[in-house]
Enzyme design. Structure first.
Site, PDB file in Angstrom:
ATOM      1  N   SER A 181      19.918   6.271  45.772  1.00  0.00           N
ATOM      2  CA  SER A 181      18.845   7.132  46.261  1.00  0.00           C
ATOM      3  C   SER A 181      17.996   7.744  45.156  1.00  0.00           C
ATOM      4  O   SER A 181      16.849   8.092  45.394  1.00  0.00           O
ATOM      5  CB  SER A 181      19.415   8.222  47.166  1.00  0.00           C
ATOM      6  OG  SER A 181      20.380   8.991  46.486  1.00  0.00           O
ATOM      7  N   HIS A 209      18.569   4.016  52.576  1.00  0.00           N
ATOM      8  CA  HIS A 209      17.192   3.737  52.144  1.00  0.00           C
ATOM      9  C   HIS A 209      16.786   2.288  52.342  1.00  0.00           C
ATOM     10  O   HIS A 209      15.649   1.923  52.055  1.00  0.00           O
ATOM     11  CB  HIS A 209      17.014   4.137  50.680  1.00  0.00           C
ATOM     12  CG  HIS A 209      17.243   5.593  50.460  1.00  0.00           C
ATOM     13  ND1 HIS A 209      16.269   6.549  50.663  1.00  0.00           N
ATOM     14  CD2 HIS A 209      18.354   6.273  50.088  1.00  0.00           C
ATOM     15  CE1 HIS A 209      16.765   7.739  50.411  1.00  0.00           C
ATOM     16  NE2 HIS A 209      18.033   7.611  50.064  1.00  0.00           N
ATOM     17  N   LYS A 239      15.326   8.409  58.045  1.00  0.00           N
ATOM     18  CA  LYS A 239      14.460   7.919  56.965  1.00  0.00           C
ATOM     19  C   LYS A 239      13.473   6.904  57.542  1.00  0.00           C
ATOM     20  O   LYS A 239      12.608   7.288  58.300  1.00  0.00           O
ATOM     21  CB  LYS A 239      15.339   7.423  55.824  1.00  0.00           C
ATOM     22  CG  LYS A 239      15.994   8.654  55.172  1.00  0.00           C
ATOM     23  CD  LYS A 239      17.012   8.417  54.124  1.00  0.00           C
ATOM     24  CE  LYS A 239      17.480   9.784  53.615  1.00  0.00           C
ATOM     25  NZ  LYS A 239      18.847   9.793  53.106  1.00  0.00           N
TER      26      LYS A 239
END
Ligand SMILES: *Cc1c(COP(=O)(O)O)cnc(C)c1O
Length: 386
Positions: A181, A209, A239
């Site tokens: 990250s 991610h 996300k």
């Protein structure tokens, strides 16, 4: 309340402030997006995880409105009481099918999912093997699980192999971010799977991610990892998916075990079912999201080309929407971030102790919601600083 205790807190806060380590919340008005109003200022934001621009997408908003009329606002109970709504169940099935795993379980957040999985799989007599750059939630989960906790240098598989070979634990779990990250690089999935097979360990991959972005939206799993019963996959859904929550996908027996044993799943109120309805729509948008992903890729390429000869610092090698620009000292990174803000560009400075000493960085994140012009503005402003 003894006032000495309060004084100690206040001294601690003053020390953080003196070291420039105090954390501060910025105040957002309106919706999340590439252009936002933050602390009253209109800015181009290069710091959200809304990689596909779905957080305020009209189709998701419409899904929320429609679901509200069906299920109301609150879940009203935990999943094992009466809180498990058809929307939750439908999302789990759709998610599992999409990522190519037999079953899935929806948690309220990624933090809780990590805690639930590691506590349920490793427990007291187990051992968790973790990359040193794993997300804080995986670190906390390993520590709170009560299992032995062994960390290996970032990407150092020979160190990991030595640790696995030396372990006497029955239940072994290799836990890793799939996309790291703070650096934006990828874990070596197949090489980790080789080790997991050789030492009979679970491989738990946190793709916070990558889901929605990599692999046609299905995330960063390789074909082998998708097919392996020992790979447990996590996608967080706040996300790229633009909503909230996290889904764990794995073999049916793993999911059944989590329902029995994962305390952060069992002892908490189910997330509002309308969020699961939004997630179903988000999944459809991700599945049909080729144009969004192509736009995102073109922004990544534009930024990397535009910053090749930057004097201020260098981008780390990354093909993901996380594009960290390493500056060095905490104070320099903070100064650069403040100067960009004066140009109306919001890029956070990430400092020690979140990243190693002298690698303070501007953590640029890109989104399909940006325009090429937004990215050009950032490139120009960074050159002006350097
Ligand atoms: C954001 C993040 C989490 C936490 O997910 P939430 O849903 O925000 O709690 C877990 N792991 C990684 C790698 C993350 O980046």
């Amino acid at each position: 309340m003894s006032s000495a205790a309060l004084t100690r807190l206040q001294d601690g806060l003053a020390a953080l402030q003196a070291d420039h380590l105090e954390r501060r919340r910025r105040l957002l008005d309106g919706a999340q997006g590439a252009h936002v109003t933050i602390d009253g200022q209109r800015v181009v934001s290069f710091c959200s995880n809304d990689y596909l621009g779905l957080a305020a997408d009209p189709a998701l908003v419409a899904a929320a409105h429609a679901a509200l009329d069906i299920c109301g606002v609150g879940a009203g109970a935990a999943h094992l009481i009466t809180g498990h709504h058809r929307f939750h169940d439908d999302f789990e099935a759709a998610f599992a099918r999409f990522v190519g795993k037999p079953a899935a379980l929806l948690f309220s957040t990624g933090y809780l999912a990590n805690l639930g999985v590691l506590t349920a799989l490793a427990a007291k007599k187990g051992e968790v093997f973790a990359d040193k750059l794993n997300h804080a939630s995986l670190v906390d989960a390993a520590q709170l699980s009560g299992a032995s906790f062994t960390r290996y240098r970032h990407g150092d598989l020979s160190q990991l192999e030595g640790q696995l070979a030396a372990s006497t634990a029955l239940d072994k779990v290799i836990a890793s971010d799939l996309v790291f990250s703070m650096d934006g690089d990828l874990a070596p999935v197949d090489a980790l799977l080789d080790l997991a097979e050789r030492y009979d360990a679970w491989l738990y991959l946190d793709d916070a991610h990558g889901f929605g972005v990599l692999g046609d939206g299905r995330g960063g799993l390789t074909a082998r990892a998708r097919a392996s019963d020992r790979v447990i996959y996590l996608a967080t859904l706040g996300k790229a998916a633009g909503v909230s929550g996290a889904a764990v996908a794995a073999h049916v027996s793993v999911i059944d075990w989590l329902v029995q044993k994962a305390r952060p799943y069992i002892y908490t109120t189910a997330s509002p079912p309308l969020l699961a309805a939004c997630l179903l729509e988000s999944l459809r948008q991700i599945e049909a999201g080729e144009a969004r992903r192509a736009r995102l890729c073109s922004h990544i390429a534009q930024l990397r080309e535009g910053l090749v000869d930057l004097k201020l610092g260098a981008l780390m090698p990354s093909d993901t929407p996380i594009q960290p620009l390493v500056i060095g000292a905490n104070a320099d990174a903070v100064r650069a971030s403040q100067a960009l803000l004066q140009h109306g560009l919001l890029v956070p400075a990430i400092r020690t102790p979140t990243v190693p000493a002298n690698t303070a960085r501007l953590r640029i994140t890109l989104s399909a919601a940006h325009s090429a012009d937004d990215v050009a503005q950032l490139i120009e402003a960074l050159h002006a600083l350097g």
